[in-house]
Write a protein that holds these residues in place. Structure first.
Motif, PDB file in Angstrom:
ATOM      1  N   GLY A 133       0.844  -1.202   0.000  1.00 29.48           N
ATOM      2  CA  GLY A 133       0.000   0.000   0.000  1.00 29.48           C
ATOM      3  C   GLY A 133       0.871   1.241   0.000  1.00 29.48           C
ATOM      4  N   GLY A 134       0.275   2.385  -0.306  1.00 26.22           N
ATOM      5  CA  GLY A 134       1.020   3.644  -0.285  1.00 26.22           C
ATOM      6  C   GLY A 134       1.338   4.058   1.133  1.00 26.22           C
ATOM      7  N   ARG A 135       2.223   5.024   1.273  1.00 26.20           N
ATOM      8  CA  ARG A 135       2.759   5.393   2.586  1.00 26.20           C
ATOM      9  C   ARG A 135       1.943   6.464   3.287  1.00 26.20           C
ATOM     10  NH1 ARG A 135       6.391   4.636  -1.390  1.00 26.20           N
ATOM     11  NH2 ARG A 135       8.083   3.139  -1.070  1.00 26.20           N
ATOM     12  N   ALA A 136       0.761   6.774   2.762  1.00 25.15           N
ATOM     13  CA  ALA A 136      -0.120   7.743   3.434  1.00 25.15           C
ATOM     14  C   ALA A 136      -1.514   7.123   3.488  1.00 25.15           C
ATOM     15  CB  ALA A 136      -0.160   9.055   2.674  1.00 25.15           C
ATOM     16  N   SER A 137      -2.188   7.267   4.620  1.00 25.11           N
ATOM     17  CA  SER A 137      -3.434   6.519   4.815  1.00 25.11           C
ATOM     18  C   SER A 137      -4.598   7.072   3.999  1.00 25.11           C
ATOM     19  CB  SER A 137      -3.793   6.515   6.297  1.00 25.11           C
ATOM     20  OG  SER A 137      -4.129   7.813   6.710  1.00 25.11           O
ATOM     21  N   THR A 138      -4.478   8.322   3.540  1.00 29.25           N
ATOM     22  CA  THR A 138      -5.610   8.928   2.827  1.00 29.25           C
ATOM     23  C   THR A 138      -5.502   8.808   1.305  1.00 29.25           C
ATOM     24  OG1 THR A 138      -4.422  11.024   3.112  1.00 29.25           O
ATOM     25  CG2 THR A 138      -6.215  10.580   4.639  1.00 29.25           C
ATOM     26  N   THR A 139      -4.430   8.217   0.816  1.00 33.12           N
ATOM     27  CA  THR A 139      -4.298   8.005  -0.637  1.00 33.12           C
ATOM     28  C   THR A 139      -5.376   7.027  -1.110  1.00 33.12           C
ATOM     29  OG1 THR A 139      -1.912   8.398  -0.571  1.00 33.12           O
ATOM     30  CG2 THR A 139      -2.734   7.144  -2.445  1.00 33.12           C
ATOM     31  N   GLY A 140      -5.930   7.277  -2.290  1.00 38.08           N
ATOM     32  CA  GLY A 140      -6.929   6.373  -2.859  1.00 38.08           C
ATOM     33  C   GLY A 140      -6.275   5.106  -3.386  1.00 38.08           C
ATOM     34  N   GLY A 143      -6.301   5.015  -7.684  1.00 40.33           N
ATOM     35  CA  GLY A 143      -5.230   5.706  -8.409  1.00 40.33           C
ATOM     36  C   GLY A 143      -3.875   5.111  -8.101  1.00 40.33           C
ATOM     37  N   PHE A 144      -3.680   4.717  -6.855  1.00 37.36           N
ATOM     38  CA  PHE A 144      -2.414   4.138  -6.410  1.00 37.36           C
ATOM     39  C   PHE A 144      -2.130   2.836  -7.175  1.00 37.36           C
ATOM     40  CE2 PHE A 144      -0.727   0.828  -3.545  1.00 37.36           C
ATOM     41  CZ  PHE A 144       0.537   1.328  -3.272  1.00 37.36           C
ATOM     42  N   VAL A 145      -3.084   1.923  -7.162  1.00 33.89           N
ATOM     43  CA  VAL A 145      -2.829   0.605  -7.766  1.00 33.89           C
ATOM     44  C   VAL A 145      -2.710   0.710  -9.282  1.00 33.89           C
ATOM     45  CG1 VAL A 145      -3.762  -1.704  -8.177  1.00 33.89           C
ATOM     46  CG2 VAL A 145      -3.957  -0.682  -5.895  1.00 33.89           C
ATOM     47  N   LEU A 146      -3.640   1.412  -9.910  1.00 32.06           N
ATOM     48  CA  LEU A 146      -3.634   1.443 -11.383  1.00 32.06           C
ATOM     49  C   LEU A 146      -2.379   2.116 -11.926  1.00 32.06           C
ATOM     50  CD1 LEU A 146      -7.387   2.388 -11.977  1.00 32.06           C
ATOM     51  CD2 LEU A 146      -6.362   0.110 -12.079  1.00 32.06           C
ATOM     52  N   GLY A 147      -1.764   2.973 -11.087  1.00 36.28           N
ATOM     53  CA  GLY A 147      -0.532   3.636 -11.517  1.00 36.28           C
ATOM     54  C   GLY A 147       0.721   2.818 -11.263  1.00 36.28           C
ATOM     55  N   GLY A 148       0.641   1.757 -10.465  1.00 38.01           N
ATOM     56  CA  GLY A 148       1.829   0.932 -10.180  1.00 38.01           C
ATOM     57  C   GLY A 148       1.867   0.487  -8.734  1.00 38.01           C
ATOM     58  N   GLY A 149       1.947   1.465  -7.796  1.00 44.56           N
ATOM     59  CA  GLY A 149       1.814   1.153  -6.377  1.00 44.56           C
ATOM     60  C   GLY A 149       3.101   0.774  -5.680  1.00 44.56           C
ATOM     61  N   SER A 150       3.675   1.743  -4.951  1.00 43.72           N
ATOM     62  CA  SER A 150       4.931   1.517  -4.240  1.00 43.72           C
ATOM     63  C   SER A 150       4.726   1.798  -2.754  1.00 43.72           C
ATOM     64  CB  SER A 150       5.975   2.469  -4.848  1.00 43.72           C
ATOM     65  OG  SER A 150       6.748   3.110  -3.866  1.00 43.72           O
ATOM     66  N   GLY A 151       5.290   0.945  -1.888  1.00 44.14           N
ATOM     67  CA  GLY A 151       5.125   1.159  -0.445  1.00 44.14           C
ATOM     68  C   GLY A 151       6.121   0.344   0.358  1.00 44.14           C
ATOM     69  N   TRP A 152       5.952   0.361   1.671  1.00 44.00           N
ATOM     70  CA  TRP A 152       6.933  -0.290   2.550  1.00 44.00           C
ATOM     71  C   TRP A 152       7.036  -1.800   2.298  1.00 44.00           C
ATOM     72  CZ3 TRP A 152       8.995   3.952   3.481  1.00 44.00           C
ATOM     73  CH2 TRP A 152       8.372   5.025   4.088  1.00 44.00           C
ATOM     74  N   LEU A 153       5.998  -2.387   1.695  1.00 46.68           N
ATOM     75  CA  LEU A 153       6.025  -3.849   1.495  1.00 46.68           C
ATOM     76  C   LEU A 153       6.452  -4.254   0.092  1.00 46.68           C
ATOM     77  CD1 LEU A 153       2.718  -4.938   3.324  1.00 46.68           C
ATOM     78  CD2 LEU A 153       5.068  -4.992   4.197  1.00 46.68           C
ATOM     79  N   ASP A 154       6.772  -3.285  -0.771  1.00 48.88           N
ATOM     80  CA  ASP A 154       6.977  -3.680  -2.177  1.00 48.88           C
ATOM     81  C   ASP A 154       8.229  -4.533  -2.390  1.00 48.88           C
ATOM     82  OD1 ASP A 154       8.763  -1.552  -1.934  1.00 48.88           O
ATOM     83  OD2 ASP A 154       7.737  -0.257  -3.388  1.00 48.88           O
ATOM     84  N   ARG A 155       9.236  -4.384  -1.527  1.00 49.34           N
ATOM     85  CA  ARG A 155      10.460  -5.191  -1.721  1.00 49.34           C
ATOM     86  C   ARG A 155      10.229  -6.662  -1.356  1.00 49.34           C
ATOM     87  NH1 ARG A 155      14.922  -4.378   0.901  1.00 49.34           N
ATOM     88  NH2 ARG A 155      16.269  -4.677  -0.894  1.00 49.34           N
ATOM     89  N   CYS A 156       9.178  -6.929  -0.563  1.00 49.61           N
ATOM     90  CA  CYS A 156       8.902  -8.348  -0.270  1.00 49.61           C
ATOM     91  C   CYS A 156       7.605  -8.841  -0.921  1.00 49.61           C
ATOM     92  CB  CYS A 156       8.900  -8.632   1.233  1.00 49.61           C
ATOM     93  SG  CYS A 156       7.754  -7.658   2.203  1.00 49.61           S
ATOM     94  N   CYS A 157       6.670  -7.950  -1.229  1.00 51.35           N
ATOM     95  CA  CYS A 157       5.382  -8.400  -1.792  1.00 51.35           C
ATOM     96  C   CYS A 157       5.171  -7.923  -3.229  1.00 51.35           C
ATOM     97  CB  CYS A 157       4.227  -7.887  -0.946  1.00 51.35           C
ATOM     98  SG  CYS A 157       4.296  -8.424   0.769  1.00 51.35           S
ATOM     99  N   GLY A 158       6.103  -7.172  -3.774  1.00 51.23           N
ATOM    100  CA  GLY A 158       5.967  -6.675  -5.142  1.00 51.23           C
ATOM    101  C   GLY A 158       5.220  -5.345  -5.181  1.00 51.23           C
TER     102      GLY A 158
END
Ligand SMILES: Cc1cc2nc3c(=O)[nH]c(=O)nc-3n(C[C@H](O)[C@H](O)[C@H](O)COP(=O)(O)OP(=O)(O)OC[C@H]3O[C@@H](n4cnc5c(N)ncnc54)[C@H](O)[C@@H]3O)c2cc1C
Length: 460
Positions: A133-140, A143-158
């Motif tokens: 998930g994105g690093r801010a709780s109010t992000t939609g 838009g986040f997912v359809l654009g790619g989606g980067s967050g604290w878990l991306d290095r282990c969950c993609g």
């Protein structure tokens, strides 16, 4: 262009038919309904349709088509370029469509198109499940997912798109369709980074991962230690497991509990180490960072959904962001990053981040239009300030950061991290070959470019 009488009659019918509220210029509540995260954005849509379900979305899109008006889609309203709104457009506002249904047995979650990161994380937390998930709780989430989606878990969950299982979409014709690996596979491919170009995603299904423990180490240092901290952070990540992520950051210290009062409002360096695992393991990883002289530390286990709120920026600020994805982070890149950090505009909410990539991001499927996947590091300056008098210096600082780190740039960029930087950057954000294929998918699903308030792909 419809005649005023046709437009008036259609608007009256929409007000009657839509379960949600409809706002047009002059209506009480119109200005509130058109406010987005970035206070620099001041657009005047023709109509804002606050949809409550898929049928409302279909009605709103058909209304727009009948009047030959373009459609803007609003999820969380976080696009820094204000792409949730368009002058003269019909805004399909999804903010009231936020249901999240977790299926723990299938390790999957169905998220309505207007849900925020907090809706998603809070629903998954009791099951000890999560997804990138994105690093801010109010992000939609949309838009986040359809654009790619980067967050604290991306290095282990993609990346978020690597976890996308299906999308329910309302097309430019007002038709409901489903895209997945089996159904409309070309469209499904395009939704892995092509953003809101292809329709309104009324729901997305994402894969979940077990996350029994999450821990963080957040350390603050004086700027004179910036180079040492950033190099150490880089080396900790390089030697650590994919469960480790976070950022090296320059910022104005906020009035927060973890900031000693005498440092509030001053320029500081932070090392944030996030870890999808136990505090004990995190402490071992963080040892080299803890060994450097620091002004404060927060180290411990913390529910993932709580960590996700830690960097929440207040709405109503002025924003200008950009990013460069890097081939490597050698010492001279660190020097360039830190030199920019030493001039980060203070006292503003501006942050200057070095984000680790790699791990499951690099190992993920390479066919999707997310060409920055192979970059091991990303520099992400995000200018955030209150006073319009600071516009020039904050925007210029962000541009200067790009110039400073460009010698290490791969040329590819993550579009959700940038504003409107022109067509070449859109191509850099999806990849030149993918841009062609996306244009063909666009021709099939939105030949008239009805959905144009996004990092736009033209139909070809
Ligand atoms: C404070 C903050 C923190 C952020 N942190 C991160 C981060 O950690 N990682 C990251 O990857 N990104 C991050 N972002 C960037 C964010 O992912 C993008 O701005 C994203 O586009 C926001 O989506 P939204 O739905 O909130 O935005 P909106 O402005 O509502 O929409 C953005 C774009 O997506 C389209 N869209 C939105 N929802 C849908 C939908 N359901 N169907 C079709 N199209 C849709 C819109 O039409 C628009 O073109 C952050 C942004 C902010 C402001």
């Amino acid at each position: 262009m419809a005649s005023p009488s046709k437009a008036g009659a259609a608007l009256a019918a929409l007000r009657e038919d839509l379960v949600g509220d409809v706002f047009a210029p002059g209506d009480p509540g119109y200005d509130e309904a058109r406010a987005v995260f970035n206070a620099m954005i001041d657009r005047r849509p023709a109509v804002i349709a606050q949809c409550v379900d898929e049928s409302d979305v279909v009605r709103s899109v058909r209304f727009a088509r009948d009047l030959d008006l373009p459609v803007a889609v609003r999820g969380g309203g976080h696009s820094v370029a204000g792409m949730a709104l368009g002058d003269g457009a019909v805004v399909v506002d999804l903010r009231h469509m936020r249901a999240v249904g977790v299926d723990p047995a299938a390790e999957a979650v169905r998220i309505a198109g207007g849900a925020t990161m907090s809706d998603l994380d809070r629903a998954c937390q009791p099951h000890r499940l999560a997804t990138t998930g994105g690093r801010a709780s109010t992000t939609g989430v949309g838009g986040f997912v359809l654009g790619g989606g980067s967050g604290w878990l991306d290095r282990c969950c993609g990346l978020a798109v690597d976890n996308l299982l299906g999308v329910e979409l309302v097309t430019a014709d007002g038709e409901r369709i489903h895209a997945s690996g089996d159904e409309n596979p070309d469209l499904f491919w395009a939704l892995h980074g092509g953003g809101g170009n292809f329709g309104v995603a009324t729901a997305l299904t994402l894969k979940l991962h077990e996350l029994p423990e999450f821990s963080i180490a957040l350390l603050l240092y004086l700027p004179e230690y910036g180079r040492e901290v950033t190099r150490t952070y880089r080396d900790v990540i390089a030697a650590g497991p994919d469960e480790a992520s976070g950022a090296a950051l320059y910022m104005t210290a906020p009035p927060a509990e973890f900031v000693p009062p005498h440092l509030v409002g001053t320029r500081l360096v932070a090392a944030l180490l996030t870890y999808a695992g136990t505090e004990a393991d995190l402490r071992k990883l963080a040892e080299p960072l803890l060994a450097l002289p620091h002004e404060s530390e927060v180290v411990g286990a913390m529910p993932y959904a709580d960590v996700q709120c830690m960097l929440d920026d207040p709405p109503g600020m002025r924003n200008y962001w950009s990013a460069e994805y890097l081939t490597d982070a050698p010492d001279d890149l660190v020097d360039a990053f830190c030199a920019s950090g030493e001039s980060v505009p203070v006292p503003t909410g501006t942050m200057h981040a070095l984000f680790p990539q790699g791990g499951a991001i690099a190992a993920g499927p390479h066919e999707y239009p997310v060409p920055y996947r192979d970059a091991p590091w990303a520099v992400h300056p995000f200018g955030l300030w209150e006073d319009p008098a600071d516009d020039e210096r904050c925007v210029q600082w962000v541009r200067d950061v790009r110039t400073a780190v460009r010698p290490w740039s791969t040329g590819a960029v993550y579009l959700n991290f940038i504003g409107d930087e022109g067509t070449d950057r859109v191509v850099a954000g999806v990849g030149a070959d993918n841009a062609q294929r996306l244009g063909q998918v666009k021709r099939r699903y939105d030949p008239d470019n009805v959905f144009r308030f996004n990092h736009n792909i033209k139909p070809i």
